[in-house]
Write an enzyme that holds these catalytic residues in place. Structure first.
Site, PDB file in Angstrom:
ATOM      1  N   GLU A  92       0.825  -1.214   0.000  1.00 63.62           N
ATOM      2  CA  GLU A  92       0.000   0.000   0.000  1.00 63.62           C
ATOM      3  C   GLU A  92       0.856   1.259   0.000  1.00 63.62           C
ATOM      4  OE1 GLU A  92      -3.029  -2.310   3.021  1.00 63.62           O
ATOM      5  OE2 GLU A  92      -2.593  -0.202   3.379  1.00 63.62           O
ATOM      6  N   CYS A 105       3.363   8.367   1.170  1.00 57.11           N
ATOM      7  CA  CYS A 105       3.853   7.431   2.177  1.00 57.11           C
ATOM      8  C   CYS A 105       3.978   6.074   1.484  1.00 57.11           C
ATOM      9  CB  CYS A 105       2.834   7.382   3.316  1.00 57.11           C
ATOM     10  SG  CYS A 105       3.165   6.107   4.519  1.00 57.11           S
ATOM     11  N   CYS A 112       5.683  -7.122   7.576  1.00 55.74           N
ATOM     12  CA  CYS A 112       6.733  -6.694   8.507  1.00 55.74           C
ATOM     13  C   CYS A 112       6.958  -7.790   9.540  1.00 55.74           C
ATOM     14  CB  CYS A 112       6.312  -5.399   9.206  1.00 55.74           C
ATOM     15  SG  CYS A 112       7.605  -4.716  10.277  1.00 55.74           S
ATOM     16  N   CYS A 116       4.587  -5.299  15.981  1.00 53.35           N
ATOM     17  CA  CYS A 116       4.038  -4.336  16.949  1.00 53.35           C
ATOM     18  C   CYS A 116       2.541  -4.616  17.129  1.00 53.35           C
ATOM     19  CB  CYS A 116       4.262  -2.906  16.479  1.00 53.35           C
ATOM     20  SG  CYS A 116       6.005  -2.524  16.237  1.00 53.35           S
ATOM     21  N   CYS A 119      -0.329  -2.565  15.267  1.00 51.44           N
ATOM     22  CA  CYS A 119      -0.113  -2.259  13.843  1.00 51.44           C
ATOM     23  C   CYS A 119      -0.689  -3.341  12.944  1.00 51.44           C
ATOM     24  CB  CYS A 119       1.387  -2.110  13.600  1.00 51.44           C
ATOM     25  SG  CYS A 119       1.812  -1.947  11.864  1.00 51.44           S
ATOM     26  N   CYS A 335      -1.459   2.412   6.862  1.00 46.06           N
ATOM     27  CA  CYS A 335      -1.082   1.269   6.019  1.00 46.06           C
ATOM     28  C   CYS A 335      -1.259  -0.086   6.692  1.00 46.06           C
ATOM     29  CB  CYS A 335       0.355   1.439   5.565  1.00 46.06           C
ATOM     30  SG  CYS A 335       0.429   2.427   4.077  1.00 46.06           S
TER      31      CYS A 335
HETATM   32  N1  SAH Z   1       8.174   0.250  10.549  1.00 47.68           N
HETATM   33  C1  SAH Z   1       8.375   1.631  10.636  1.00 47.68           C
HETATM   34  C2  SAH Z   1       7.626   2.421   9.585  1.00 47.68           C
HETATM   35  C3  SAH Z   1       6.263   1.954   9.223  1.00 47.68           C
HETATM   36  S1  SAH Z   1       5.023   2.123  10.461  1.00 47.68           S
HETATM   37  C4  SAH Z   1       8.018   2.128  12.025  1.00 47.68           C
HETATM   38  O1  SAH Z   1       7.468   1.363  12.799  1.00 47.68           O
HETATM   39  O2  SAH Z   1       8.359   3.263  12.329  1.00 47.68           O
HETATM   40  C5  SAH Z   1       4.700   3.869  10.378  1.00 47.68           C
HETATM   41  C6  SAH Z   1       4.203   4.485  11.642  1.00 47.68           C
HETATM   42  O3  SAH Z   1       2.840   4.106  11.903  1.00 47.68           O
HETATM   43  C7  SAH Z   1       4.991   4.074  12.878  1.00 47.68           C
HETATM   44  O4  SAH Z   1       5.266   5.200  13.675  1.00 47.68           O
HETATM   45  C8  SAH Z   1       4.032   3.135  13.551  1.00 47.68           C
HETATM   46  O5  SAH Z   1       4.340   2.980  14.907  1.00 47.68           O
HETATM   47  C9  SAH Z   1       2.702   3.787  13.270  1.00 47.68           C
HETATM   48  N2  SAH Z   1       1.519   2.961  13.489  1.00 47.68           N
HETATM   49  C10 SAH Z   1       1.336   1.666  13.202  1.00 47.68           C
HETATM   50  N3  SAH Z   1       0.092   1.274  13.570  1.00 47.68           N
HETATM   51  C11 SAH Z   1      -0.516   2.343  14.101  1.00 47.68           C
HETATM   52  C12 SAH Z   1      -1.797   2.576  14.688  1.00 47.68           C
HETATM   53  N4  SAH Z   1      -2.718   1.612  14.804  1.00 47.68           N
HETATM   54  N5  SAH Z   1      -2.061   3.812  15.131  1.00 47.68           N
HETATM   55  C13 SAH Z   1      -1.140   4.812  15.031  1.00 47.68           C
HETATM   56  N6  SAH Z   1       0.063   4.653  14.502  1.00 47.68           N
HETATM   57  C14 SAH Z   1       0.399   3.433  14.046  1.00 47.68           C
HETATM   58 FE1  SF4 Z   2       6.459  -3.078  11.475  1.00 48.21          FE
HETATM   59 FE2  SF4 Z   2       4.156  -1.929  12.028  1.00 48.21          FE
HETATM   60 FE3  SF4 Z   2       5.979  -2.151  13.928  1.00 48.21          FE
HETATM   61 FE4  SF4 Z   2       6.379  -0.434  11.891  1.00 48.21          FE
HETATM   62  S1  SF4 Z   2       4.769  -0.323  13.432  1.00 48.21           S
HETATM   63  S2  SF4 Z   2       7.841  -1.913  12.782  1.00 48.21           S
HETATM   64  S3  SF4 Z   2       5.388  -1.579  10.219  1.00 48.21           S
HETATM   65  S4  SF4 Z   2       4.934  -3.849  12.911  1.00 48.21           S
END
Ligand code: SAH
Ligand code: SF4
Length: 347
Positions: A92, A105, A112, A116, A119, A335
Site C-alpha cells: 500500500e 507514504c 513486517c 508491533c 499495527c 497502512c
Molecule cells: N516500521 C516503521 C515504519 C512503518 S510504520 C516504524 O514502525 O516506524 C509507520 C508508523 O505508523 C509508525 O510510527 C508506527 O508505529 C505507526 N503505526 C502503526 N500502527 C498504528 C496505529 N494503529 N495507530 C497509530 N500509529 C500506528
Molecule cells: Fe512493522 Fe508496524 Fe511495527 Fe512499523 S509499526 S515496525 S510496520 S509492525
C-alpha cells in the site's frame, strides 16, 4: 540464471555491465534514460537495436507496481493505493496533500517482521523485502495516475525500512538523484521502530533526511508490551543511538508516539517521556492511534482531551510537540489495513 532487476541499478553499474558486454557507453545512457522515464518493457526502448533488446531481455527484468485498487477520501482527497507486484504480492501507499505540497507514504516491505501489537501490518506477517525499483515505482505510478507532482516522500508505509537496509539506501540514492526522481533528501523521512545497529550505520551515511523513530512509550516495561523489538534493543540504548545520530548529521529527530488509551497516555508517561528526551534536538509527533479491527479490541485511541493534557505536560518541560492531523479517516489511510482485507477476500 536469475534475471537482474535493472531499474534498481545506478547508471554507473549499468555502464560497467554494458562495457563488459562490449556495448558503448551511450547505449547504457539510452537504457538508463528509458528506465527513468518509466517504460514497462524493453520493447519500448525505440532507439535500441533489436539485438540489444533481445540481450537485455535475457539478462534483466523491469520491476514495477500496478494499481490493484484505489480509494479516494471524500473528506480531504487523500488517495490510498493498493499496488500489485510482479509476483502477485500486495503493498500500500498513501498520497496526501499538505500545505507545502504533496507527500507520499510508501512501503518498504511486503508485511513486517516486527510484530508491533497496535499495527495492522505487523499483525499481517512478513512476505519479502521490496527492491529499490519497487519503492521508486510506487511514486511514479501514483504521479502518473493522479497527475500530481510529488514533492515529499515518507518511508512510513508497510514494513520496517531498516530491516531492508541495502535496498532502502539504494532507493534513497536513486530517488534523490537529479536524473531520477530528484526528490532532495531533505524532503524524505524514514521511520523506524528502532533497529539500533542500522541507525548507527545510517548515521555514517550522513544523509540529510529526517529520521523518525517510533517510540510509543517512555519506559521499557510499556514499550516491550506493545513493541517486541524493545526486548532486543532497550529504550536507553535506542535513545543513545538517537543522540549519536543527531551529533553525526545535525538533524532533528522526530519521535512518533501513538496515543493508546490507558496504555501510554497518562500524565506520568508524559513526565517520564519529557525526562528521557531532555536537551535532545528532537520533536515529538503525537498520533491519535488508529483503532485496528484485529484481536486487540482493548487498544483504543486516546481521547482528544487526554492528548491535549499530554501535550501540555511535554510543553511545560520544553519539549517540542505536535499532534498529527488525521488524513483519509474514511478510507483507513493507515497502512496495512487494505492488504489485510484484500488477503481475506482472496482466501
Ligand atoms: N516500521 C516503521 C515504519 C512503518 S510504520 C516504524 O514502525 O516506524 C509507520 C508508523 O505508523 C509508525 O510510527 C508506527 O508505529 C505507526 N503505526 C502503526 N500502527 C498504528 C496505529 N494503529 N495507530 C497509530 N500509529 C500506528
Ligand atoms: Fe512493522 Fe508496524 Fe511495527 Fe512499523 S509499526 S515496525 S510496520 S509492525
Amino acid at each position: 540464471m536469475a534475471l537482474v532487476d535493472i531499474t534498481s541499478m545506478f547508471e554507473a553499474e549499468l555502464l560497467e555491465a554494458f562495457k563488459k558486454s562490449g556495448y558503448p557507453a551511450y547505449r547504457a545512457r539510452q537504457v538508463y534514460l528509458w528506465l527513468v522515464k518509466g517504460v514497462k518493457s524493453f520493447d519500448e526502448m525505440r532507439n535500441l537495436p533489436k539485438s540489444l533488446i533481445g540481450e537485455l531481455k535475457e539478462k534483466y527484468y523491469i520491476a514495477g507496481v500496478e494499481i490493484a485498487r484505489k480509494l479516494v477520501s471524500k473528506i480531504d482527497g487523500t488517495i490510498k493505493y493498493l499496488f500489485r507486484l510482479n509476483d502477485g504480492e500486495y503493498i500500500e501507499a498513501v498520497l496526501m496533500s499538505y500545505r507545502h505540497g504533496y507527500t507520499i507514504c510508501i512501503s518498504t516491505q511486503v508485511g513486517c517482521k516486527m510484530g508491533c501489537k497496535f499495527c495492522a501490518t505487523g499483525m499481517g506477517g512478513f512476505a519479502r523485502n521490496l527492491t529499490a525499483s519497487e519503492m521508486i515505482s510506487q511514486i511514479k505510478e501514483a504521479e502518473l495516475d493522479s497527475g500530481i507532482r510529488i514533492s515529499n516522500v515518507v518511508l512510513m508505509g508497510m514494513g520496517e525500512p531498516l530491516d531492508n537496509y541495502e535496498n532502502v539506501v539504494r532507493f534513497l540514492k536513486l530517488a534523490s538523484s537529479t536524473e531520477n526522481l530528484n526528490i532532495g533528501m531533505r524532503h524524505i523521512s524514514l521511520s523506524t521502530c528502532g533497529i539500533i545497529d542500522k541507525i548507527y550505520k545510517l548515521a555514517e551515511e550522513k544523509f540529510q533526511l529526517t529520521l523518525s523513530v517510533s517510540l510509543h512509550a517512555p519506559d521499557n516495561l510499556t514499550r516491550s508490551k506493545i513493541m517486541p523489538i524493545n526486548k532486543k534493543y532497550s529504550l536507553d540504548d535506542l535513545l543513545a543511538v538517537c543522540r549519536f545520530y543527531i551529533s553525526k548529521t545535525n538533524r532533528r529527530i522526530s519521535f512518533e508516539y501513538a496515543m493508546i488509551a490507558g496504555v501510554n497516555d497518562s500524565d506520568e508517561c508524559a513526565k517520564r517521556l519529557a525526562e528521557k528526551l531532555r536537551k535532545m534536538l528532537c520533536h515529538v509527533n503525537l498520533i491519535p492511534a488508529n483503532d485496528v479491527d484485529f484481536a486487540l479490541g482493548s487498544y483504543k485511541k486516546s481521547g482528544m482531551e487526554r492528548i491535549k493534557k499530554f501535550v501540555n505536560i511535554l510543553e511545560k518541560y520544553g519539549i517540542n510537540v505536535t499532534i498529527r492531523r488525521t488524513l483519509g479517516a474514511d478510507i483507513n489511510a493507515s497502512c496495512g489495513q487494505l492488504r489485510r482485507s484484500t488477503k481475506t477476500v482472496e482466501v
